[in-house]
Enzyme design. Structure first.
Site, short mmCIF file in Angstrom:
data_model
loop_
_atom_site.label_atom_id
_atom_site.label_comp_id
_atom_site.label_asym_id
_atom_site.label_seq_id
_atom_site.Cartn_x
_atom_site.Cartn_y
_atom_site.Cartn_z
N LYS A 94 0.86 -1.20 0.00
CA LYS A 94 0.00 0.00 0.00
C LYS A 94 0.89 1.23 0.00
O LYS A 94 1.93 1.24 0.67
CB LYS A 94 -0.89 -0.01 1.24
CG LYS A 94 -1.90 1.12 1.30
CD LYS A 94 -2.89 0.91 2.42
CE LYS A 94 -2.35 1.40 3.75
NZ LYS A 94 -3.28 1.15 4.87
N LYS A 119 0.77 5.78 0.04
CA LYS A 119 -0.03 6.97 0.34
C LYS A 119 -0.37 7.72 -0.94
O LYS A 119 0.42 7.73 -1.90
CB LYS A 119 0.75 7.90 1.28
CG LYS A 119 1.06 7.27 2.62
CD LYS A 119 -0.20 6.88 3.36
CE LYS A 119 0.10 6.28 4.73
NZ LYS A 119 -1.13 5.79 5.38
N GLU A 122 -8.30 3.74 0.07
CA GLU A 122 -8.53 3.83 1.52
C GLU A 122 -8.70 5.26 2.01
O GLU A 122 -7.99 6.16 1.57
CB GLU A 122 -7.32 3.19 2.22
CG GLU A 122 -7.32 3.28 3.74
CD GLU A 122 -6.19 2.45 4.35
OE1 GLU A 122 -5.84 1.40 3.76
OE2 GLU A 122 -5.67 2.85 5.40
N HIS A 150 -6.12 -1.76 11.00
CA HIS A 150 -4.96 -0.86 11.02
C HIS A 150 -4.07 -1.29 12.19
O HIS A 150 -4.52 -1.97 13.09
CB HIS A 150 -5.51 0.55 11.24
CG HIS A 150 -4.51 1.59 11.62
ND1 HIS A 150 -4.18 1.87 12.94
CD2 HIS A 150 -3.79 2.45 10.87
CE1 HIS A 150 -3.30 2.86 12.96
NE2 HIS A 150 -3.05 3.23 11.73
N GLU A 188 -2.86 -5.17 8.92
CA GLU A 188 -1.89 -4.25 8.30
C GLU A 188 -0.48 -4.53 8.86
O GLU A 188 -0.32 -5.09 9.93
CB GLU A 188 -2.28 -2.80 8.61
CG GLU A 188 -1.45 -1.77 7.88
CD GLU A 188 -2.09 -0.38 7.89
OE1 GLU A 188 -3.00 -0.13 8.69
OE2 GLU A 188 -1.67 0.46 7.06
MG MG Z 1 -4.75 4.14 6.64
#
Ligand code: MG
Length: 389
Positions: free
Chosen positions: A182, A184, A239, A322, A341
């Site tokens: 993942k 940002k 997300e 998370h 995560e």
């Molecule tokens: Mg997040």
């Protein structure tokens, strides 16, 4: 079994990177040690707890409200009558007395920190790893395979970051045994973020997938513009496009975006999750819910969230917390969640799993050590001993 003392400390987990909303330069964590009168194999049982990254230390709420309530309570109220061991669910209720509804935020984090330490102590006293104790306390089945799907959450914005350094970072995650990653978004322009997405997709092997995380940064028009651009790619999920409490915004976005959406890491209590299920238009066949037990009053509240979601047609396999640490991994294994995560090599030493449980094929096993398993993570074990011994 009785609590003899609870000690509270703070530790820095400052880092030089940012997501779309915050930089992590002054981030802190609370660490607690719940000392007990129980001795196992010649050692006094001590339970340790801490909070996930992103919400700062909670010293004031811990020392000003929660610990005085635990100290004022009769010790037998905190013990499971059947086993004589600590009952973290009973302690949870005691900690939450004299608190008005709503406004969960930091209070939910503070309770979650102590919840982790109480479960650690209870599981150590029972001689069981936390995921097994949770299965027996909550009547959950034992799966054939204990391992949990994890994905590497990284791709932060670094002051000197480039597309090349992002690709290097993703390659390191693949070398570590992760399959899915993942990054940002929302901390750069849409065009720059699309370039980042394409650069990562370009190097992922077949079958490995990319998710993107906007950390609640966008207003609805921006979220929709990103949704349109991201629809061109086969992403694992998109997300926190919007503010976590903007349920109607999510409902509008879910109509426009055919891929998976993910949210929930900033929802801290059952009423917030119930509102999400009722009003956010999310789809139980594809969307992902990321509530984090350590930030949201701990396991008892998380179990209640799962039961609320079950009533709304959401299986636990749609939940991927998370947090990226041992406690959430144990919860994911116990409750049969979709995954957990992980933040390889950031938020150390709190992030990450046992030293002898490497990620393989994108999955990781929960610890077999009694408790949360902090003793199996040398850097974290060293830190708690430095803080409390
Ligand atoms: Mg997040």
């Amino acid at each position: 079994m009785r609590i003899t003392d609870v000690r509270v400390a703070e530790a820095p987990i400052g880092s030089g990177f940012s997501n779309a909303v915050i930089d992590f330069s002054s981030m802190t964590v609370s660490v607690v040690a719940v000392e007990t009168d129980r001795v196992v194999d010649g050692e006094r049982v001590v339970g340790y707890g801490f909070n996930s990254n992103g919400r700062y230390a909670q010293t004031g709420i811990l020392t000003g409200r929660l610990l005085p309530r635990l100290r004022a309570c009769l010790p037998e109220r905190l013990v499971d009558a059947g086993t004589g061991l600590l009952d973290p669910a009973a302690a949870n209720a005691v900690m939450r007395t004299n608190e008005k509804p709503g406004g969960h935020g930091d209070r939910a984090v503070a309770v979650g920190i102590l919840d982790m330490a109480l479960w650690d102590a209870a599981a150590k006293a029972a001689g069981q790893p936390l995921h097994r104790l949770l299965r027996s306390r909550y009547g959950l089945p034992t799966p054939e395979d204990d391992s949990v799907w994890v994905y590497a959450a990284g791709g932060y914005y670094y002051p000197d970051g480039t597309v090349g350094s992002l690709r290097e970072e993703i390659r390191r995650y693949l070398e570590l045994g992760y399959r899915d990653v993942k990054i940002k978004i929302g901390g750069a322009s849409l065009a720059e973020d699309v370039e980042r997405v394409e650069a990562v997709l370009d190097l992922l092997p077949d079958g490995c997938r990319l998710a993107v995380d906007a950390n609640g940064r966008f207003d609805l028009p921006t979220a929709l513009a990103y949704a349109e651009a991201l629809s061109a790619y086969d992403l694992n999920w998109y997300e926190e496009p919007l503010d976590p409490l903007d349920y109607l915004g999510h409902a509008v976005l879910a109509e426009a975006y055919p891929g998976s959406l993910a949210t929930g890491e900033n929802l801290f209590a059952v009423p917030e999750v119930r509102n999400l299920a009722r009003h956010a238009g999310l789809r139980a066949d594809r969307d992902v819910l990321q509530m984090d037990p350590s930030l949201s009053y701990g396991v008892p509240e998380y179990a209640a969230m799962l039961s609320c979601l079950d009533g709304a047609g959401w299986p636990p396999t749609r939940c991927v917390p998370h947090g990226g640490h041992l406690y959430n991994l144990a919860v994911a294994a116990a409750f049969g969640l979709g995954g957990c995560e992980s933040y390889p090599r950031v938020f150390e030493p709190f992030g990450g799993f046992a030293d002898d449980a490497p990620v393989a094929g994108g999955r990781v096993r929960p610890s077999d050590r009694p408790g949360v398993g902090i003793e199996g993570k040398a850097d974290l074990h060293r830190l708690v001993r430095e803080l409390f011994d």
